[in-house]
Design an enzyme around this catalytic site. Structure first.
Site, PDB file in Angstrom:
ATOM      1  N   ALA A  10      -0.041  63.748 -99.513  1.00  0.00           N
ATOM      2  CA  ALA A  10      -1.154  63.017-100.117  1.00  0.00           C
ATOM      3  C   ALA A  10      -2.399  63.054 -99.239  1.00  0.00           C
ATOM      4  CB  ALA A  10      -0.733  61.573-100.388  1.00  0.00           C
ATOM      5  N   GLU A 149      -8.835  57.396 -86.238  1.00  0.00           N
ATOM      6  CA  GLU A 149      -9.359  56.308 -87.072  1.00  0.00           C
ATOM      7  C   GLU A 149      -8.515  56.117 -88.331  1.00  0.00           C
ATOM      8  OE1 GLU A 149     -11.117  53.203 -88.070  1.00  0.00           O
ATOM      9  OE2 GLU A 149     -12.354  54.203 -86.559  1.00  0.00           O
ATOM     10  N   VAL A 152      -5.169  53.595 -88.892  1.00  0.00           N
ATOM     11  CA  VAL A 152      -5.200  52.137 -89.082  1.00  0.00           C
ATOM     12  C   VAL A 152      -6.183  51.785 -90.186  1.00  0.00           C
ATOM     13  CG1 VAL A 152      -5.637  49.890 -88.017  1.00  0.00           C
ATOM     14  CG2 VAL A 152      -4.707  51.746 -86.641  1.00  0.00           C
ATOM     15  N   GLU A 210       6.006  52.843-102.058  1.00  0.00           N
ATOM     16  CA  GLU A 210       6.886  54.011-101.967  1.00  0.00           C
ATOM     17  C   GLU A 210       8.208  53.736-102.676  1.00  0.00           C
ATOM     18  OE1 GLU A 210       6.048  56.814-100.641  1.00  0.00           O
ATOM     19  OE2 GLU A 210       4.249  56.302 -99.499  1.00  0.00           O
ATOM     20  N   LYS A 225       0.485  49.702 -86.658  1.00  0.00           N
ATOM     21  CA  LYS A 225      -0.963  49.586 -86.538  1.00  0.00           C
ATOM     22  C   LYS A 225      -1.355  48.556 -85.478  1.00  0.00           C
ATOM     23  CE  LYS A 225      -1.443  51.069 -91.316  1.00  0.00           C
ATOM     24  NZ  LYS A 225      -1.633  50.668 -92.724  1.00  0.00           N
TER      25      LYS A 225
END
Length: 336
Positions: A10, A149, A152, A210, A225
């Site tokens: 994706a 970047e 998170v 999911e 994260k």
């Protein structure tokens, strides 16, 4: 900039779409030519030193299911490591699936790129949550840039914001809703009074959750994260095992209704401070910056000079995540 991209799920497909729509504008504005010279998936690779067509990559993936079927330049059964050895490139985009057990194969890919003196941009939380310091030290010792970047908050600009916009501030803590799937589920439960199980099933049918939602609903994704933020923004040296984690699977409609009666919402919140590394369901005030709906993420950075600064953005979505990858590529280019 010659780019190798490992992974074409994706996020990788989102990167291809962003390259297709933004490539001319980026070149005109920054002089940066985004040239994909190799892309891999589990079937093999598409390799062309003159550059691959992002639209044809997407068409091939959709129609054939594998990038190794890319016309004239498909290479079946080749690994990412092989491609990195055989292709001339400047920067690696690592977007293979997240593995929080050992961080592989992303960890190997990233370290190999550093040793080849190549810059790296990644959305992959696995190696960052497990061996952040090793990766950061390797990038520094090899004199290359390491940008993440997109790892998170999807499109929520927090890492670069902290390092650049708030560069003069000491950041004392970060509090955030860091997982779009759980925020969507809790928002729906609060609005409709429906059970966790029902909303989860509908979220899976919509593709928001999911098929195996464990990483999201049990707080694992948010905990990864938290580690990245703690290490990158707060200068800590921690890993996933240092985070106290509790997910949302035990939240009932009754507990949400009780919270609403008292003017609160229940949200899955991550906290990073000197005293706490934690992910857990918490009460937040209605009308506060944390009362965001859907897949939105939000984070508040507590600083010494700017007080509290809050950022909000979409925490999920292939193009949204790809937008953060694009910003990292531009940042690397501008620093050259």
């Amino acid at each position: 900039m010659k780019i190798v991209m490992l992974g074409f799920g994706a996020v990788g497909q989102g990167v291809a779409r962003v390259f297709s729509t933004k490539r001319d504008k980026i070149k005109a504005k920054y002089g940066l030519n985004l040239n994909l010279v190799a892309v891999t998936d589990t079937s093999g690779a598409a390799v062309c030193q003159e550059g691959l067509d992002p639209d044809l990559l997407l068409e091939t993936k959709i129609k054939k299911g594998k990038v190794s079927e890319y016309p004239e330049h498909g290479v079946p059964s080749v690994s990412g490591v092989d491609v990195m050895d055989d292709v001339d490139y400047d920067c690696l985009i690592e977007v293979t699936p997240t593995n929080i057990d050992d961080g592989e194969p992303a960890k190997t890919h990233i370290l190999k790129a550093f040793n080849q003196k190549k810059d790296v941009v990644t959305s992959n939380k696995g190696p960052l949550a497990l061996c952040f310091r090793e990766l950061a030290d390797s990038a520094e010792s090899n004199g290359v840039q390491f940008k993440f970047e997109a790892s998170v908050g999807g499109a929520m600009p927090i890492l670069n914001f902290a390092h650049e916009t708030l560069a003069g501030c000491d950041i004392n803590s970060v509090l955030g809703i860091l997982n779009g799937t759980t925020n969507y589920i809790l928002s729906r439960m609060a609005k409709e009074g429906t059970s966790y199980e029902k909303i989860l099933q509908e979220s899976q049918e919509l593709g928001i959750a999911e098929t195996n939602p464990t990483q999201d609903v049990e707080g694992i994704d948010a905990a990864c994260k938290v580690v990245i933020l703690a290490n990158s923004i707060m200068g800590m040296d921690v890993s996933y095992d240092d985070v106290e984690v509790r997910g949302i699977s035990g939240i009932t409609p009754e507990s949400i209704a009780l919270a609403k009666k008292d003017g609160y919402l229940i949200k899955l919140v991550g906290e990073i401070s000197e005293d706490s590394l934690e992910v857990s369901p918490r009460l937040v005030c209605k009308g506060s910056p944390f009362a965001v709906d859907g897949t939105l993420n939000v984070a508040t950075l507590k600083t010494d000079l700017a007080d509290d600064v809050t950022v909000v953005g979409k925490g999920a979505g292939s193009v949204e995540t790809a937008s953060a990858i694009l910003s990292d590529l531009i940042s690397i280019w501008k620093s050259k």
